[in-house]
Design a protein around this motif. Structure first.
Motif, PDB file in Angstrom:
ATOM      1  N   ASN A  94       0.829  -1.189   0.000  1.00 37.76           N
ATOM      2  CA  ASN A  94       0.000   0.000   0.000  1.00 37.76           C
ATOM      3  C   ASN A  94       0.871   1.249   0.000  1.00 37.76           C
ATOM      4  O   ASN A  94       1.985   1.237   0.513  1.00 37.76           O
ATOM      5  CB  ASN A  94      -0.931   0.020   1.215  1.00 37.76           C
ATOM      6  CG  ASN A  94      -2.340   0.394   0.837  1.00 37.76           C
ATOM      7  OD1 ASN A  94      -2.561   1.123  -0.127  1.00 37.76           O
ATOM      8  ND2 ASN A  94      -3.300  -0.100   1.597  1.00 37.76           N
ATOM      9  N   HIS A 100      -1.423   8.447  -0.322  1.00 38.90           N
ATOM     10  CA  HIS A 100      -2.342   8.232  -1.438  1.00 38.90           C
ATOM     11  C   HIS A 100      -2.694   9.521  -2.183  1.00 38.90           C
ATOM     12  O   HIS A 100      -3.284   9.465  -3.249  1.00 38.90           O
ATOM     13  CB  HIS A 100      -3.664   7.628  -0.929  1.00 38.90           C
ATOM     14  CG  HIS A 100      -3.532   6.251  -0.402  1.00 38.90           C
ATOM     15  ND1 HIS A 100      -3.486   5.141  -1.204  1.00 38.90           N
ATOM     16  CD2 HIS A 100      -3.436   5.792   0.886  1.00 38.90           C
ATOM     17  CE1 HIS A 100      -3.377   4.050  -0.461  1.00 38.90           C
ATOM     18  NE2 HIS A 100      -3.354   4.426   0.806  1.00 38.90           N
ATOM     19  N   HIS A 107      -8.015   0.449  -1.355  1.00 35.41           N
ATOM     20  CA  HIS A 107      -6.960  -0.244  -2.094  1.00 35.41           C
ATOM     21  C   HIS A 107      -6.933  -1.738  -1.736  1.00 35.41           C
ATOM     22  O   HIS A 107      -6.823  -2.591  -2.614  1.00 35.41           O
ATOM     23  CB  HIS A 107      -5.613   0.415  -1.789  1.00 35.41           C
ATOM     24  CG  HIS A 107      -4.470  -0.168  -2.518  1.00 35.41           C
ATOM     25  ND1 HIS A 107      -4.219   0.076  -3.850  1.00 35.41           N
ATOM     26  CD2 HIS A 107      -3.497  -1.020  -2.110  1.00 35.41           C
ATOM     27  CE1 HIS A 107      -3.141  -0.591  -4.219  1.00 35.41           C
ATOM     28  NE2 HIS A 107      -2.688  -1.261  -3.181  1.00 35.41           N
TER      29      HIS A 107
END
Length: 157
Positions: free
Chosen positions: A26, A30, A129
């Motif tokens: 991840n 973001h 995600h």
């Protein structure tokens, strides 16, 4: 009360122990495309149970909160009680900065500059995600319904 629920709905189940787990890659950040951390990734833990899943069933997503995800796996019996009835895939992603999901390791995650990525918006993007990747990994339809659960802070997410 749980006994009555089991009798009425005809399904009582318990999670496996130890739980099945995966690590998902991840993003640390973001949102800020200019950030050096946009290109940084970390491994985020997710526990899952797929034995009740049947085509057309939902994903029961437990939004991890302030602690190692295994603690919540053991304390969330209701999800496991209803998962067989709904043919659900159960997914428990660990919240970033808790348990083993530390973006900058145990020494650097809780001081600047690493701590700046501990936020609700980053955590929510992590869950999106992880769900998308779990659907691909387990060959679930991309339009599979996701039903979120949680308690305490994770319940507010």
């Amino acid at each position: 009360c749980l006994f009555l629920f089991c009798v009425i709905f005809g399904a009582c189940a318990s999670p496996t122990w130890p739980p099945k787990s995966l690590k998902f890659r991840n993003r640390v950040d973001h949102f800020n495309l200019d950030s050096i951390d946009q290109s940084r990734y970390f491994q985020q833990v997710a526990l899952y149970e797929d034995k009740w899943y049947k085509s057309g069933g939902p994903i029961f997503l437990y939004c991890g909160n302030e602690g190692p995800i295994e603690s919540f796996w053991n304390a969330s019996g209701f999800i496991f009680e209803i998962a067989p009835k709904f043919n659900a895939f159960v997914l428990f992603p660990e919240h970033r900065y808790y348990g083993r999901s530390l973006p900058f390791g145990s020494k650097n995650s809780f001081k600047e500059p690493g701590i700046r990525y501990l936020s609700i918006s980053q955590a929510m993007a992590d869950y999106v995600h992880i769900v998308q990747n779990a659907k691909r990994h387990f060959h679930l339809p991309m339009n599979t319904t996701v039903i979120a659960f949680g308690g305490s802070y994770g319940g507010m997410l």
